[in-house]
Write an enzyme that holds these catalytic residues in place. Structure first.
Site, short mmCIF file in Angstrom:
data_model
loop_
_atom_site.label_atom_id
_atom_site.label_comp_id
_atom_site.label_asym_id
_atom_site.label_seq_id
_atom_site.Cartn_x
_atom_site.Cartn_y
_atom_site.Cartn_z
N SER A 140 -21.86 -10.82 37.83
CA SER A 140 -21.96 -12.21 37.56
C SER A 140 -20.77 -13.03 37.23
O SER A 140 -20.71 -14.34 37.42
CB SER A 140 -22.69 -12.20 36.02
OG SER A 140 -24.12 -11.56 36.09
N GLU A 161 -17.38 -5.50 24.44
CA GLU A 161 -16.41 -6.45 24.56
C GLU A 161 -15.15 -6.42 23.65
O GLU A 161 -14.20 -6.56 24.08
CB GLU A 161 -17.18 -7.90 24.39
CG GLU A 161 -18.13 -8.10 25.24
CD GLU A 161 -19.48 -7.50 25.42
OE1 GLU A 161 -19.88 -6.74 24.44
OE2 GLU A 161 -20.15 -7.92 26.18
N ASN A 218 -8.85 11.06 4.05
CA ASN A 218 -8.60 11.06 2.57
C ASN A 218 -9.43 10.87 1.74
O ASN A 218 -9.66 10.61 0.58
CB ASN A 218 -7.21 10.38 2.22
CG ASN A 218 -7.49 8.73 2.48
OD1 ASN A 218 -8.70 8.47 2.66
ND2 ASN A 218 -6.29 8.13 2.44
N ARG A 227 -21.49 -20.98 35.81
CA ARG A 227 -22.42 -20.17 36.58
C ARG A 227 -22.83 -21.16 37.91
O ARG A 227 -22.70 -20.79 38.98
CB ARG A 227 -23.63 -19.61 35.75
CG ARG A 227 -24.83 -19.08 36.84
CD ARG A 227 -25.94 -18.74 35.58
NE ARG A 227 -26.77 -17.96 36.27
CZ ARG A 227 -27.99 -18.78 37.02
NH1 ARG A 227 -28.23 -20.05 36.43
NH2 ARG A 227 -29.02 -18.27 37.32
N HIS A 237 -4.30 2.82 -3.23
CA HIS A 237 -4.51 2.46 -1.85
C HIS A 237 -3.66 1.07 -1.82
O HIS A 237 -2.64 1.09 -0.87
CB HIS A 237 -5.89 2.05 -1.54
CG HIS A 237 -6.08 0.96 -0.41
ND1 HIS A 237 -6.12 1.48 0.86
CD2 HIS A 237 -6.20 -0.26 -0.42
CE1 HIS A 237 -6.31 0.46 1.54
NE2 HIS A 237 -6.33 -0.61 0.97
N HIS A 265 0.91 -1.14 0.06
CA HIS A 265 -0.14 -0.11 -0.15
C HIS A 265 0.95 1.20 0.11
O HIS A 265 1.33 1.68 1.02
CB HIS A 265 -0.95 0.10 1.31
CG HIS A 265 -1.81 -1.13 1.50
ND1 HIS A 265 -1.01 -2.36 1.76
CD2 HIS A 265 -3.04 -1.50 0.89
CE1 HIS A 265 -2.32 -3.24 1.54
NE2 HIS A 265 -3.42 -2.81 1.45
N HIS A 294 -27.53 -17.32 24.94
CA HIS A 294 -26.90 -17.12 26.13
C HIS A 294 -25.94 -18.50 26.24
O HIS A 294 -25.04 -18.60 27.27
CB HIS A 294 -27.26 -16.77 27.40
CG HIS A 294 -27.61 -15.13 27.13
ND1 HIS A 294 -28.23 -14.67 26.46
CD2 HIS A 294 -27.08 -14.24 28.19
CE1 HIS A 294 -28.44 -13.38 26.70
NE2 HIS A 294 -27.79 -13.01 27.68
N ILE A 309 -10.67 8.08 0.85
CA ILE A 309 -10.75 6.85 -0.10
C ILE A 309 -10.61 5.54 0.78
O ILE A 309 -9.73 5.72 1.69
CB ILE A 309 -9.37 7.14 -0.95
CG1 ILE A 309 -9.38 8.32 -1.82
CG2 ILE A 309 -8.92 5.78 -1.66
CD1 ILE A 309 -10.53 8.19 -3.18
N LEU A 333 -8.41 -3.47 10.96
CA LEU A 333 -8.83 -2.13 11.23
C LEU A 333 -9.39 -1.77 12.30
O LEU A 333 -10.32 -2.74 12.57
CB LEU A 333 -9.31 -1.52 10.05
CG LEU A 333 -8.39 -1.27 8.44
CD1 LEU A 333 -9.33 -1.18 7.23
CD2 LEU A 333 -7.32 -0.47 8.59
N HIS A 391 -1.92 -1.23 7.09
CA HIS A 391 -1.78 -1.59 5.77
C HIS A 391 -0.55 -0.76 5.27
O HIS A 391 0.18 -0.64 4.23
CB HIS A 391 -2.98 -1.45 4.85
CG HIS A 391 -3.70 -0.12 4.80
ND1 HIS A 391 -4.56 0.01 5.90
CD2 HIS A 391 -3.67 0.93 4.06
CE1 HIS A 391 -5.07 1.23 5.61
NE2 HIS A 391 -4.53 1.82 4.68
C1 LIG Z 1 -11.24 -5.44 10.09
C2 LIG Z 1 -10.61 -5.09 8.53
N1 LIG Z 1 -11.50 -5.11 7.45
C3 LIG Z 1 -11.06 -5.06 6.46
C4 LIG Z 1 -9.66 -4.89 6.06
C5 LIG Z 1 -9.18 -4.88 4.59
N2 LIG Z 1 -8.76 -3.54 4.36
C6 LIG Z 1 -7.48 -3.13 4.23
S1 LIG Z 1 -7.32 -1.59 4.05
C7 LIG Z 1 -9.11 -1.13 3.62
C8 LIG Z 1 -9.36 0.11 3.47
C9 LIG Z 1 -8.94 1.14 4.19
O1 LIG Z 1 -9.26 2.53 4.12
P1 LIG Z 1 -8.58 3.59 4.73
O2 LIG Z 1 -8.71 3.26 6.34
O3 LIG Z 1 -9.48 4.85 4.58
O4 LIG Z 1 -7.14 3.50 4.42
P2 LIG Z 1 -6.59 4.28 3.01
O5 LIG Z 1 -7.20 3.49 2.09
O6 LIG Z 1 -6.79 5.54 2.96
O7 LIG Z 1 -5.31 3.98 3.42
C10 LIG Z 1 -9.62 -2.47 4.15
C11 LIG Z 1 -11.18 -2.51 3.66
C12 LIG Z 1 -8.76 -4.76 7.18
N3 LIG Z 1 -7.65 -4.67 6.93
N4 LIG Z 1 -9.36 -5.00 8.40
MG LIG Z 2 -8.90 6.37 3.49
#
Ligand SMILES: Cc1ncc(C[n+]2csc(CCOP(=O)(O)OP(=O)(O)O)c2C)c(N)n1
Ligand SMILES: [Mg+2]
Length: 717
Positions: A428, A457, A229, A565, A305, A56, A518, A231, A159, A96
């Site tokens: 609990s 959680e 950004n 429990r 990206h 990336h 549960h 994007i 993420l 990334h």
């Molecule tokens: C939980 C999760 N879901 C999906 C992805 C796959 N994924 C990696 S980067 C991305 C897009 C991220 O967009 P952004 O945070 O805006 O980063 P940018 O493209 O601006 O660098 C996705 C969906 C991931 N890494 N983690």
């Molecule tokens: Mg972005």
């Protein structure tokens, strides 16, 4: 398609095209050095991704000035000692964009650190590692990995995890300050936590959970930087994300500030100063940036990206930066020095001063200093286990959550940094620390040891990770069923090898009337499938004590303690084997006289008592049975073959597993011809007694299964 490249803000970043590079590096202004350094981060990132042919590039290119400004001007971090306890933390939540972090670690020459926290001489990320980005065994894997690359503060990639983890780091710092600061020593733990996140982190629910708690706790040492950004992978955020992030965070109680141009170092510096002077809430800095900054065909598109720019686009981007177009992995003269004189000098002085202060502190507060030393080395205090209880035989017994409450409190008495709480279920899960002065961790009392994570959680798991990364010993608790809500963070505990403790109660249909929503069924199997995690499902109160003993001594594995429990009998240990067998994962609890059984009954947790009942009757009938209590597959699998074969002699094929859950995986111990007393559906809502009957967990059924196993394997004597 070609887009207009947004020119560098000339007042801030002079166009280095105006003079040949060599000249510039000979005689350069501060501003030139800023730009040179920023462009080195950019081009290293582009070249790394291109060489790997995956990765990336766009976000490192855009965020290079932000990261540069933070690291070079503000971060209190000594590259020579990346584990100095009071260092500022930098979390790259957009995992990334890993090349951004690797470039920084390389250019600041962060040193590699051994497992024993000894600083080694070599550089953590040499240029060759960057050249080998994403290749086998490179220190630059696809996403940043804690424990693999020194200087990476936490593993990121899923993420939202990074920002949530950063909340745990900020919490741990507040707790450390509240516990260890003394008059004249109010600066031992004053580090800040910075997390760089993107649209993806902001969309993930975990960031909302974590931000909500951070705002509530008024964590003024926490700063998130949002790369706005517009994007993500599928295109513009207008596809799926149009909320007003600033308003959302203001609603959480955060200080929100904006920087309209990621290249504007002055505005960035002002934003960081604004953060540092805010002392009653966390700060969000929203930075508008252009992904793929400088790449003429890819800037501001999702094409920047997640794929290499391509040789030609790189050439053009380098031209835009005034960079030698054909040079790859090029670090111009003076750049290393520049970082050494900035972050390096500042960090070294702060780090040395801190260690001098700690020496002073040690003279006055020897006991507290000793605690800090042990904690930071993941050691336990002397005598940590001296008050752990043993429980008398009791046919009625008590829930393992009840016995766990006693053991946890006895341990916490002697381990001051064992701290934690629950996602609103402490009454609990019985995880409240009750000793005098334990208190509640709140904005007004950061010394409290009882944490209220709220009904969050997923964030709780990540926060526990963050706390563990700062080296306190955290535990979190909830109903076992809701492990589903935190699997992402739990997986990172395991991947990072963090000794986080998860206490999960209400572990089966034993919860009764609450019904299928549960009642965990497949959850034991889930946990068993996860590498690096130790799960223990103790059978009775004394196994609970033994389980905590094992768990507290773990250094590199998260533990999942699965508790009932409902009451379970406290097994008569004068008649049956001692509970210390738990440490080996599975042990012979009751055996045929003289050994040599015809059939083996294997139970875990609440089902062990049922196995014992069946065993007694089988023995009365002259059937030679063995009962194996098997609280932990993982601990058992770690034993040598001789021990494993002594528990499950290969010649004894008649085997019955008894567990109120899915039988997924049990054949590993019963063989494909063994019998599994298990549950294949979602449970039901009814009093426990009716459920046990409905699902067949009766003494009679265990006995029938045992006999049919013996008949099947033809070994009845
Ligand atoms: C939980 C999760 N879901 C999906 C992805 C796959 N994924 C990696 S980067 C991305 C897009 C991220 O967009 P952004 O945070 O805006 O980063 P940018 O493209 O601006 O660098 C996705 C969906 C991931 N890494 N983690
Ligand atoms: Mg972005």
């Amino acid at each position: 398609m070609s887009v207009t490249v947004v020119p560098p803000t000339s007042a801030v970043l002079p166009d280095i095209n105006t003079a040949p590079l060599r000249e510039q590096t000979n005689k350069v202004s501060q501003q030139d050095m800023d730009l040179l350094s920023i462009n080195t981060i950019r081009t290293l990132s582009m070249d790394g991704v291109q060489a790997a042919n995956s990765g990336h590039p766009g976000t490192p290119m855009a965020m290079a000035p932000v990261a540069y400004c933070l690291w070079q001007q503000f971060l209190r971090y000594d590259p020579q000692d990346p584990v100095w306890p009071n260092r500022d933390r930098f979390v790259l939540s957009i995992g990334h964009a890993s090349m951004l972090l690797y470039s920084l670690l390389h250019l600041t020459q962060v040193r590699a650190v051994s497992k024993d926290y000894e600083t080694l001489g070599e550089v953590s990320v040499p240029l060759d590692a960057i050249k080998g980005f994403r290749q086998l065994d490179s220190r630059c894997p696809g996403h940043p990995e804690y424990r693999w690359t020194s200087g990476v503060e936490t593993t990121t990639g899923p993420l939202g995890q990074g920002v949530a983890t950063s909340v745990g780091m900020a919490i741990a710092r507040q707790w450390l300050a509240a516990r260890y600061h003394r008059p004249g020593f109010e600066d031992l733990f004053d580090f800040n936590v910075y997390a760089l996140c993107g649209d993806g982190c902001m969309m993930e629910g975990i960031s909302s959970e974590a931000a909500s708690l951070a705002g509530h706790l008024q964590l003024s040492n926490l700063c998130w930087i949002y790369d706005n950004n517009h994007i993500t992978i599928e295109g513009n955020t207008s596809l799926a994300f149009t909320e007003d992030v600033a308003t959302r965070f203001i609603g959480y109680g955060w200080n929100v500030t904006r920087v309209g141009d990621a290249n504007d170092l002055n505005m960035l510096a002002r934003a960081f100063q604004n953060f540092q002077s805010t002392n009653n809430r966390p700060t969000l800095i929203i930075v508008d940036s252009h992904i793929g900054y400088g790449a003429p065909h890819k800037q501001d598109t999702s094409g920047a990206h997640g794929e290499p720019l391509g040789e030609e686009e790189i050439r053009l981007a380098k031209r835009n930066y005034g960079w030698p177009e054909d040079k790859k992995f090029y670090v111009p003269d003076g750049v290393y020095d520049h970082f050494r004189q900035g972050i390096g000098e500042r960090g070294r002085k702060l780090r040395d001063a801190w260690f001098a202060r700690i020496e002073e502190y040690r003279k006055q507060y020897q006991q507290l200093a000793e605690e800090l030393f042990r904690m930071q080395h993941r050691q336990l205090p002397e005598g940590w286990d001296r008050d752990l209880p043993t429980f008398p035989t009791d046919p009625k017994g008590l829930g393992t959550r009840e016995s766990s409450a006693k053991v946890l409190n006895a341990a916490a008495k002697n381990i001051p940094w064992l701290i934690g709480g629950s996602a609103d279920l402490a009454p609990s899960t019985k995880t409240r620390l009750t000793q005098e002065g334990a208190g509640d961790f709140e904005a007004e009392n950061y010394a409290g040891r009882n944490f209220h994570f709220g009904i969050r959680e997923h964030a709780m798991g990540a926060i526990l990770n963050g706390m563990s990364l700062v080296k306190v010993r955290p535990f979190g608790s909830g109903f076992f069923i809701f492990v589903d809500y935190m699997r992402g963070s739990l997986r990172l505990s395991a991947l990072m090898e963090l000794p986080v403790i998860y206490v999960f109660t209400h572990d089966s249909i034993g919860v009764g009337e609450d019904g299928p929503t549960h009642q965990p069924i497949e959850h034991l199997a889930h946990m068993r499938a996860m590498p690096g995690l130790i799960m223990i499902r103790p059978a009775d109160a004394n196994e609970v004590t033994e389980a905590w003993k094992v768990i507290l001594q773990l250094h590199h594995e998260p533990a999942v303690l699965v508790l009932t429990r409902q009451a379970v009998p406290t097994i008569d240990r004068t008649k049956y084997a001692p509970a210390s067998g738990l440490a080996r994962g599975a042990y012979i609890l009751a055996d045929a006289p003289g050994g040599d059984p015809e059939v083996i009954l294997i139970g875990t947790g609440s089902e062990v008592a049922l196995c014992l009942e069946a065993y007694e009757q089988l023995t009365n009938e002259g059937v030679r049975a063995r009962v194996v209590s098997m609280p932990s597959w993982e601990l058992f699998d770690d034993q040598d073959k001789t021990y494993r074969d002594s528990v499950f002699p290969p010649g004894v094929k008649a085997r019955v597993s008894v567990e109120v859950a899915s039988d997924f995986g049990w054949s590993k111990y019963t063989g494909s011809e063994g019998h599994h007393l298990c549950i294949e559906t979602f449970g039901a809502s009814a009093p426990l007694k009716q459920l046990l009957k409905k699902f067949g967990f009766t003494r009679e059924n265990v006995i029938t299964a045992a006999k049919s196993q013996i008949a099947r394997h033809g070994s009845i004597k």
